[in-house]
Design a protein around this motif. Structure first.
Motif, PDB file in Angstrom:
ATOM      1  N   PHE A   4       0.824  -1.204   0.000  1.00 50.68           N
ATOM      2  CA  PHE A   4       0.000   0.000   0.000  1.00 50.68           C
ATOM      3  C   PHE A   4       0.860   1.257   0.000  1.00 50.68           C
ATOM      4  O   PHE A   4       0.518   2.250  -0.646  1.00 50.68           O
ATOM      5  N   ALA A  11      -3.175   5.694  -1.846  1.00 46.41           N
ATOM      6  CA  ALA A  11      -3.177   5.828  -0.387  1.00 46.41           C
ATOM      7  C   ALA A  11      -3.797   7.146   0.049  1.00 46.41           C
ATOM      8  O   ALA A  11      -4.517   7.211   1.048  1.00 46.41           O
ATOM      9  N   ARG A  99      -4.889  -5.211   3.354  1.00 42.78           N
ATOM     10  CA  ARG A  99      -4.182  -4.999   4.626  1.00 42.78           C
ATOM     11  C   ARG A  99      -4.827  -3.860   5.416  1.00 42.78           C
ATOM     12  O   ARG A  99      -5.005  -3.951   6.638  1.00 42.78           O
ATOM     13  N   ARG A 100      -5.192  -2.797   4.707  1.00 42.35           N
ATOM     14  CA  ARG A 100      -5.821  -1.633   5.355  1.00 42.35           C
ATOM     15  C   ARG A 100      -7.167  -2.040   5.981  1.00 42.35           C
ATOM     16  O   ARG A 100      -7.487  -1.670   7.114  1.00 42.35           O
ATOM     17  N   GLN A 103      -6.682  -4.199   9.064  1.00 47.73           N
ATOM     18  CA  GLN A 103      -6.343  -3.380  10.234  1.00 47.73           C
ATOM     19  C   GLN A 103      -7.597  -2.789  10.861  1.00 47.73           C
ATOM     20  O   GLN A 103      -7.708  -2.698  12.090  1.00 47.73           O
ATOM     21  N   GLU A 104      -8.555  -2.381  10.016  1.00 43.52           N
ATOM     22  CA  GLU A 104      -9.822  -1.871  10.536  1.00 43.52           C
ATOM     23  C   GLU A 104     -10.569  -2.949  11.324  1.00 43.52           C
ATOM     24  O   GLU A 104     -11.088  -2.699  12.410  1.00 43.52           O
TER      25      GLU A 104
END
Length: 320
Positions: A4, A11, A99-100, A103-104
């Motif tokens: 990312f 991003a 991945r983002r 994480q959330e």
């Protein structure tokens, strides 16, 4: 460094937020990529309503007004267990969005469950590798397959069905028996105890009765006329249920036989009756899925002519 970070424009523009009502069509399109039937906005809202009694966390990844990814985690199975799902539009994959979104999910209280379940397509090596890096382990391999019910010929199974009837087996449906809480419980219980016999299935993955009452029997695809039951006297010997998950597209919800009645051909007979019901209803597609170690049911499916489709891996992450 995450992929990312190598996409500075993406991003800076990507927003991860709670879903809005106007996102539901896009969410349905993304969910359809990993579910057995296509979803639309109405089905997404029905799904949320059925899950409203559970802890649930949902996010979307948006570029402007376009939803390019979704993430959700919902209480599922045994207490303190949950099911997580992340789906990204194909053209936006491998750019760090997954991945983002993960994480959330990890920031939500639901993710702190003792076990988190997930699924990855068995032909998606990148996603499987990603999941393993996050601590998920493969627990089972599930095969999916389909047939066209309009090509089904009940006469192939008629003699076997009549032999069972002459030996005291009565075939009926939940609708004929009475679609009440007592019979729904008997249906759920027989499926639950027979699922425990599948070697690769994690019992914590199974849905409890209270959960099933709220999220299965209230679903739009639940159809008492499509729940076929084999009775030996007053005892439920076997069941096979089907549901129309989208117009013309049906799914086998369960087919199982109580231990003391196995080896008689009940599962085959029940599946034949439920498939004939779909044929008469005008269905053009019937899908089923089976664990790779459920050899009996896989053999039955071959007799019916089910054609293999890509399946998936059941994954589990155990938290401390």
């Amino acid at each position: 460094m995450h992929q990312f970070a190598d996409q500075p424009k993406l991003a800076s523009e990507l927003v991860v937020r709670a879903p809005l009502q106007e996102d539901d069509n896009a969410i349905g399109r993304l969910i359809s990529m990993v579910m057995i039937a296509p979803y639309d906005a109405e089905m997404i809202r029905d799904r949320r309503e059925r899950y409203r009694h559970k802890q649930r966390y949902e996010r979307v990844a948006a570029l402007g007004t376009a939803v390019v990814g979704i993430a959700e985690i919902t209480e599922s199975g045994a207490p303190t267990c949950a099911m997580a799902r992340i789906v990204i539009e194909p053209e936006y994959r491998n750019q760090g969005i997954g991945r983002r979104l993960l994480q959330e999910l990890e920031s939500s209280p639901v993710f702190q469950s003792s076990k988190v379940f997930a699924q990855v397509a068995d032909n998606d090596e990148r996603s499987l590798a990603f999941a393993k890096r996050q601590g998920f382990e493969v627990k089972a391999h599930v095969f999916e397959s389909e047939i066209d019910p309009q090509e089904f010929d009940l006469s192939v199974f008629s003699n076997a069905i009549e032999n069972l009837k002459s030996n005291g087996i009565r075939f009926t449906t939940l609708a004929e028996l009475g679609d009440n809480e007592e019979n729904r419980y008997r249906l759920w219980h027989l499926e639950y105890i027979t699922d425990l016999d599948i070697p690769s299935l994690d019992p914590d993955h199974l849905q409890g009765w209270e959960d099933a009452k709220d999220s299965v029997f209230t679903a739009k695809w639940f159809n008492p006329e499509g729940e076929f039951v084999a009775l030996a006297g007053d005892e439920w010997a076997g069941i096979s249920g089907v549901g129309e998950v989208s117009p013309g597209s049906w799914s086998v919800l369960h087919t199982c036989t109580a231990k003391e009645f196995r080896g008689m051909g009940l599962a085959t007979a029940l599946k034949a009756l439920s498939t004939e019901f779909i044929r008469k209803s005008g269905g053009h597609q019937l899908k089923t899925n089976n664990h790779s170690e459920n050899h009996t049911m896989l053999s039955i499916n071959r007799r019916f002519g089910f054609q293999p489709l890509p399946g998936w891996y059941d994954l589990t992450k155990t938290n401390p």
